[in-house]
Scaffold this active site. Structure first.
Site, PDB file in Angstrom:
ATOM      1  N   THR A   1     -32.488  10.479  -3.305  1.00 25.18           N
ATOM      2  CA  THR A   1     -32.367   9.258  -2.490  1.00 25.18           C
ATOM      3  C   THR A   1     -32.918   9.545  -1.100  1.00 25.18           C
ATOM      4  OG1 THR A   1     -30.473   8.401  -3.681  1.00 25.18           O
ATOM      5  CG2 THR A   1     -30.602   7.793  -1.361  1.00 25.18           C
TER       6      THR A   1
ATOM      7  N   VAL B   1     -24.596  -0.550  -9.478  1.00 26.64           N
ATOM      8  CA  VAL B   1     -25.112  -0.442  -8.115  1.00 26.64           C
ATOM      9  C   VAL B   1     -24.262   0.590  -7.393  1.00 26.64           C
ATOM     10  CG1 VAL B   1     -25.480  -1.648  -5.924  1.00 26.64           C
ATOM     11  CG2 VAL B   1     -25.922  -2.836  -8.084  1.00 26.64           C
TER      12      VAL B   1
ATOM     13  N   ASP C   1     -23.731   3.160  -3.716  1.00 26.79           N
ATOM     14  CA  ASP C   1     -23.350   2.951  -2.320  1.00 26.79           C
ATOM     15  C   ASP C   1     -24.515   2.576  -1.415  1.00 26.79           C
ATOM     16  OD1 ASP C   1     -24.303   5.609  -2.919  1.00 26.79           O
ATOM     17  OD2 ASP C   1     -23.910   6.074  -0.812  1.00 26.79           O
TER      18      ASP C   1
ATOM     19  N   THR D   1     -26.150  10.093   1.063  1.00 25.77           N
ATOM     20  CA  THR D   1     -26.764  10.390  -0.224  1.00 25.77           C
ATOM     21  C   THR D   1     -25.797  11.226  -1.038  1.00 25.77           C
ATOM     22  OG1 THR D   1     -28.503  11.548  -1.398  1.00 25.77           O
ATOM     23  CG2 THR D   1     -28.023  12.343   0.830  1.00 25.77           C
TER      24      THR D   1
ATOM     25  N   TRP E   1     -23.007  11.126  -4.736  1.00 27.08           N
ATOM     26  CA  TRP E   1     -22.403  10.438  -5.878  1.00 27.08           C
ATOM     27  C   TRP E   1     -21.792   9.146  -5.353  1.00 27.08           C
ATOM     28  CZ3 TRP E   1     -18.803  13.497  -9.695  1.00 27.08           C
ATOM     29  CH2 TRP E   1     -18.572  12.706 -10.822  1.00 27.08           C
ATOM     30  N   GLY E   2     -22.512   8.035  -5.543  1.00 29.68           N
ATOM     31  CA  GLY E   2     -22.254   6.795  -4.832  1.00 29.68           C
ATOM     32  C   GLY E   2     -20.864   6.220  -4.988  1.00 29.68           C
TER      33      GLY E   2
HETATM   34  N1  ASP Z   1     -25.990   7.539  -3.593  1.00 29.29           N
HETATM   35  C1  ASP Z   1     -26.951   7.158  -4.595  1.00 29.29           C
HETATM   36  C2  ASP Z   1     -26.260   6.325  -5.643  1.00 29.29           C
HETATM   37  O1  ASP Z   1     -25.146   6.636  -6.001  1.00 29.29           O
HETATM   38  C3  ASP Z   1     -27.595   8.329  -5.248  1.00 29.29           C
HETATM   39  C4  ASP Z   1     -28.068   9.426  -4.343  1.00 29.29           C
HETATM   40  O2  ASP Z   1     -27.792   9.425  -3.160  1.00 29.29           O
HETATM   41  O3  ASP Z   1     -28.785  10.317  -4.806  1.00 29.29           O
HETATM   42  O4  ASP Z   1     -26.855   5.394  -6.134  1.00 29.29           O
END
Ligand code: ASP
Length: 330
Positions: free
Chosen positions: A179, A208, A210, A229, A231-232
């Site tokens: 991300t 969807v 974060d 960035t 685990w959303g």
């Molecule tokens: N935070 C993003 C999501 O969960 C993924 C990431 O940051 O790599 O969609």
């Protein structure tokens, strides 16, 4: 020309499992893309443009580079599609724009900005967001544009691992990576933040994360700007970006401590992982992460792009593992 406030741009290209034996050519290419993003974004600040221009210029470079999980190179959903999310926010005005689940928008960050500037809304999703993009003259592409072989193979692997069973925590944790985000401070002393992502590999049912949710993965106010960035789901539950900014603006905490508390304490204590970049209105930077590494970069008074990947690389934030537990010193 002297500025009352320093001009600062900080970016990330994702936190997660970053192996030290990464292909050197790939690492070099990723670092070069980060430098270009910093360079292009900082040029906006130097030209006296608002922080939001620096944020979108930097993120556009990373969306166009297939190494990152944003725009071209986004991860695949369980149905074999690329569904992208993005958000921007301006600190001084608290204006914000976001899009989720778009499949044809070449640069989702530009659409998020158009939502902020040219619609009466904050967040648009899916086909409606794409209809708005068409009206705004935002570039649409064939969904095949986003496909890369590497992401396809990652998805195939995830499908095999997940077949018929609920994903294990460690599998889910390994599915986010790449991300992109940016935070900037302009010559007027105003902050902005932006984040763009393909989400998590093998995501299902219109999931969807974060990144496009104002307050969770992206937030800015007059004192602080954050892009997360990781685990959303955990960033959503902690409203992580807003939480960091509230610690700075309401509690008066230094931005490094505020960001470290959320990223290195709250999120891991719940079982999540990831990182964030944060910037305060005085130009102080925080870039905490609790993963193997986080692609991160910054450019400030020296005008030189700096990029770091691993946790033992020097950065100006004195990357701290975790602040002392409250009982020990406070
Ligand atoms: N935070 C993003 C999501 O969960 C993924 C990431 O940051 O790599 O969609």
């Amino acid at each position: 020309m002297t500025h009352a406030t320093p001009l600062v741009l900080v970016i990330h290209g994702g936190a997660g499992v970053i192996r030290r034996d990464m292909n050197p050519a790939k690492e070099k290419a990723v670092r070069a893309a980060m430098s270009k993003a910093l360079h292009d974004g900082y040029a906006q600040l130097k030209a006296g443009k608002p922080a939001i221009d620096a944020v979108t210029a930097a993120i556009t470079v990373l969306e166009d580079d297939a190494h990152f999980n944003a725009g071209k190179g986004s991860v695949f959903t369980h149905d074999g599609k690329n569904e992208m999310d993005a958000a921007v926010m301006e600190g001084e005005s608290l204006r914000a724009g976001a899009v989720a689940g778009v499949q044809r928008v070449k640069n989702p960050i530009l659409l998020a900005r158009a939502v902020m500037e040219h619609s009466a809304h904050i967040m648009l999703i899916g086909e409606g967001a794409e209809a708005f993009a068409r009206e705004q003259g935002i570039t649409l592409v064939d969904p095949a544009y986003f496909r890369t072989e590497e992401r396809w193979q990652q998805w195939q692997k995830a499908l095999q691992e997940d077949s018929g069973k609920k994903p294990h925590d460690d599998q889910a944790a390994a599915k986010h990576f790449g991300t992109v985000g940016a935070v900037a401070l302009d010559s007027a002393g105003h902050l902005a933040a932006g984040t763009s992502t393909g989400g998590m590999t093998d995501k299902r049912w219109g999931r969807v994360g974060d990144s496009p949710i104002i307050g969770a993965g992206t937030y800015a106010n007059a004192w602080c700007a954050v892009s997360g960035t990781g685990w959303g789901e955990f960033y959503l539950r902690t409203v992580a970006a807003h939480e960091i900014c509230m610690k700075v603006s309401l509690l008066g905490e230094p931005v490094q401590r505020a960001a470290a508390e959320v990223i290195n304490q709250e999120i891991p204590s719940m079982g999540g992982n990831g990182g964030a970049i944060a910037l305060d209105a005085n130009g102080n930077i925080a870039m905490p992460f609790n993963t193997d590494g986080m692609f991160r970069g910054w450019i400030g008074a020296d005008g030189v792009p700096h990029v770091a990947v691993y946790d033992d690389e020097p950065d100006p934030t004195n990357h701290q593992p975790a602040p002392a537990a409250p009982s020990s010193t406070e």
